[in-house]
Design an enzyme around this catalytic site. Structure first.
Site, PDB file in Angstrom:
ATOM      1  N   HIS A 126      -4.484  55.239  88.419  1.00 58.35           N
ATOM      2  CA  HIS A 126      -4.628  56.690  88.548  1.00 58.35           C
ATOM      3  C   HIS A 126      -6.000  57.184  88.095  1.00 58.35           C
ATOM      4  O   HIS A 126      -6.379  58.322  88.399  1.00 58.35           O
ATOM      5  CB  HIS A 126      -3.507  57.427  87.799  1.00 58.35           C
ATOM      6  N   ASP A 144       0.283  50.752  88.103  1.00 52.80           N
ATOM      7  CA  ASP A 144      -0.813  51.630  87.689  1.00 52.80           C
ATOM      8  C   ASP A 144      -1.972  50.858  87.074  1.00 52.80           C
ATOM      9  O   ASP A 144      -2.547  51.263  86.062  1.00 52.80           O
ATOM     10  CB  ASP A 144      -0.322  52.699  86.710  1.00 52.80           C
ATOM     11  N   ASN A 182      -7.918  58.439  77.574  1.00 51.20           N
ATOM     12  CA  ASN A 182      -7.615  57.099  77.065  1.00 51.20           C
ATOM     13  C   ASN A 182      -7.023  56.201  78.142  1.00 51.20           C
ATOM     14  O   ASN A 182      -6.918  54.986  77.952  1.00 51.20           O
ATOM     15  CB  ASN A 182      -6.609  57.167  75.904  1.00 51.20           C
ATOM     16  N   SER A 183      -6.607  56.786  79.267  1.00 45.81           N
ATOM     17  CA  SER A 183      -5.979  56.007  80.337  1.00 45.81           C
ATOM     18  C   SER A 183      -6.858  54.841  80.760  1.00 45.81           C
ATOM     19  O   SER A 183      -8.046  55.008  81.044  1.00 45.81           O
ATOM     20  CB  SER A 183      -5.706  56.901  81.549  1.00 45.81           C
ATOM     21  N   GLY A 223      15.253  44.207  99.415  1.00 47.31           N
ATOM     22  CA  GLY A 223      15.575  45.303 100.321  1.00 47.31           C
ATOM     23  C   GLY A 223      16.903  45.967 100.040  1.00 47.31           C
ATOM     24  O   GLY A 223      17.731  46.122 100.958  1.00 47.31           O
ATOM     25  N   ILE A 228      19.396  50.156  94.374  1.00 53.58           N
ATOM     26  CA  ILE A 228      20.308  49.727  93.317  1.00 53.58           C
ATOM     27  C   ILE A 228      20.407  50.779  92.225  1.00 53.58           C
ATOM     28  O   ILE A 228      19.543  51.645  92.107  1.00 53.58           O
ATOM     29  CB  ILE A 228      19.849  48.379  92.699  1.00 53.58           C
TER      30      ILE A 228
END
Length: 491
Positions: free
Chosen positions: A137, A167, A240-241, A297, A300
């Site tokens: 991101h 990410d 900080n990401s 696939g 759940i």
């Protein structure tokens, strides 16, 4: 007055007698004896300076730019600047309106095409030849990337690969120097309560160091199917990401990714991608720029206590299949909605997250053995995994007919003219149906794993469940976005 004088004289004489009788007696001789003051002998609290000195050269600030064309550049070029000279601006405006083109119009248009800053974050080198890690991101939407070293040096970087599901992203700096880099910690050595140190670029303040402890492991914050975050209480804020969280040996235990904050600032709850997961993803990104994952696939959901009760199960282990995706390996192998996946290649499946992580870690095209529970009986299914597609969509339907009230559940239903199942038209607040999240527009396609096409079918299944001594009935619901199971109290 005479009485006061006489009393003062008597007091002075008494003091003189006492002083004469105790000549040489010091004030310290009459101090009472006390026990020793509390003095707890403990090991000194570790400092972090040595760790910070060692790892800081490997941590960088990441600046991201993108070619964004402002709306103002699409149309007239005139822009009013409230701080400028009004008369000059007005004159330029009317010159443009009269057809006298302003000079350098083409240059101005070109200037709008230049890359502009859209974000910043943190990162860290993982190799001496310039590979570095940050968050997806942070780099999302960027076209140009710059890293700022701890000594103030700015270097251009190239995006090698990124993975939205975890990410994570990998950048590469091409330079002749050998970069200071850090390694990942062994997850087996990471314990809750260990000291950790976060280094990063919060609010653009590069090289900021904060410390805390590892608060928890295995956190699911709803970011994706592979959530397995570490929780730390070191101060982590915006910027900080992508930055690292270190142990006291200078090894990366996690990559800072998200914070929990009602206010937008640090409240002592931050989440980091664990080192073990990061190593696997980063290795794939460095090799090919993307991550290949196995694909079963199926949609759940957890086996809740109510669902287990409705199915007559002793425990809540496994992953309940709410819907196989069309054309997926699961559907081709015969896995159905309502099946509970309990094992993959002999390994127990505790919950849906365990299944997602396990399937993703298997190479596409691999043969797997899956054990399921279907109608209380165990069954083994062998299949070949596919490759996880970038996006998967789902669809449902709704309709409108004469409704039928089902007072026991607190809802009204009607026939679904657009397909199979029964359409829910309204739900009574505070009812059993409302408590489990059933909403108007949902379609009830099954009750206790049996297809239903009328209100009478639903009532018949509820009566059967009651006769079997069950306190809940399992309903399969479908809507425009997904399929799911809920257990409704009937006792």
């Amino acid at each position: 007055m005479q009485k006061v004088t006489k009393r003062l004289s008597q007091t002075a004489m008494a003091l003189a007698v006492i002083g004469a009788g105790f000549t040489g007696y010091t004030a310290s001789s009459i101090m009472p004896a006390y026990a020793d003051a509390v003095d707890v002998q403990t090991a000194a609290v570790p400092g972090f300076a040595d760790v910070v000195d060692a790892v800081s050269p490997a941590v960088v600030s990441v600046r991201v730019k993108s070619n964004i064309r402002p709306v103002a550049s699409q149309g007239g070029d005139f822009q009013f600047n409230p701080r400028g000279n009004f008369e000059d601006q007005l004159r330029r405006f009317f010159e443009d309106r009269s057809g006298n083109a302003r000079p350098n119009r083409q240059r101005r248009s070109e200037r709008f095409e230049e890359a502009r800053p859209i974000g910043q974050g943190s990162g860290f080198f993982i190799s001496e030849d310039g590979f570095l890690v940050t968050n997806n991101h942070v780099v999302e939407g960027g076209t140009e990337f710059t890293v700022l070293m701890d000594d103030g040096t700015e270097l251009d970087a190239t995006l090698i690969g990124k993975d939205q599901r975890t990410d994570l992203a990998v950048l590469k700096v091409d330079d002749d120097r050998e970069f200071t880099y850090v390694d990942f910690a062994d997850e087996n050595d990471v314990r809750i309560g260990d000291w950790v140190v976060a280094v990063g670029n919060p609010f653009g303040l590069g090289g900021t160091v904060t410390a805390g402890i590892l608060s928890a492991r295995g956190r699911d914050i709803g970011a994706g199917p592979y959530d397995d975050f570490l929780q730390i209480d070191a101060a982590v804020n915006r910027g900080n990401s992508g930055g690292p969280t270190f142990n006291l040996s200078g090894q990366v235990v996690g990559i800072n990714t998200a914070i929990y904050s009602p206010s937008g600032g640090n409240v002592g709850i931050a989440f980091a991608v664990p080192a073990t997961l990061a190593k696997e993803v980063i290795s794939d990104l460095m090799k090919g720029g993307s991550v290949e994952r196995g694909w079963l696939g199926v949609a759940i959901q957890p086996v809740t206590a109510d669902i287990a009760e409705s199915l007559g199960l002793d425990g809540q282990a496994g992953a309940l299949v709410s819907q196989p995706q069309k054309g997926a390996p699961a559907e081709a192998a015969g896995i159905r909605a309502g099946d509970i996946i309990t094992e993959v290649n002999g390994t127990e499946i505790k919950d849906p997250r365990t299944l997602s992580k396990m399937i993703a870690a298997i190479d596409p095209g691999s043969d797997v053995e899956i054990k399921i529970l279907r109608s209380g009986k165990e069954k083994t299914i062998n299949l070949k995994l596919g490759e996880l597609p970038v996006d998967v969509a789902d669809s449902g339907s709704n309709a409108e007919v004469q409704p039928t009230a089902m007072e026991d559940l607190g809802l009204t239903v009607m026939k679904n003219d657009q397909g199979d199942g029964i359409l829910v038209t309204s739900v009574e607040p505070g009812s059993s149906a409302s408590d489990v999240g059933i909403r108007a527009g949902d379609i009830i396609s099954e009750v206790n794993n049996e297809p239903v096409s009328s209100a009478r079918d639903i009532e018949a299944q509820l009566e059967t469940a009651k006769k079997d001594g069950r306190k809940a009935a399992l309903l399969r619901l479908e809507n425009e976005s997904r399929s799911r199971f809920v257990a409704v109290q009937i006792g």
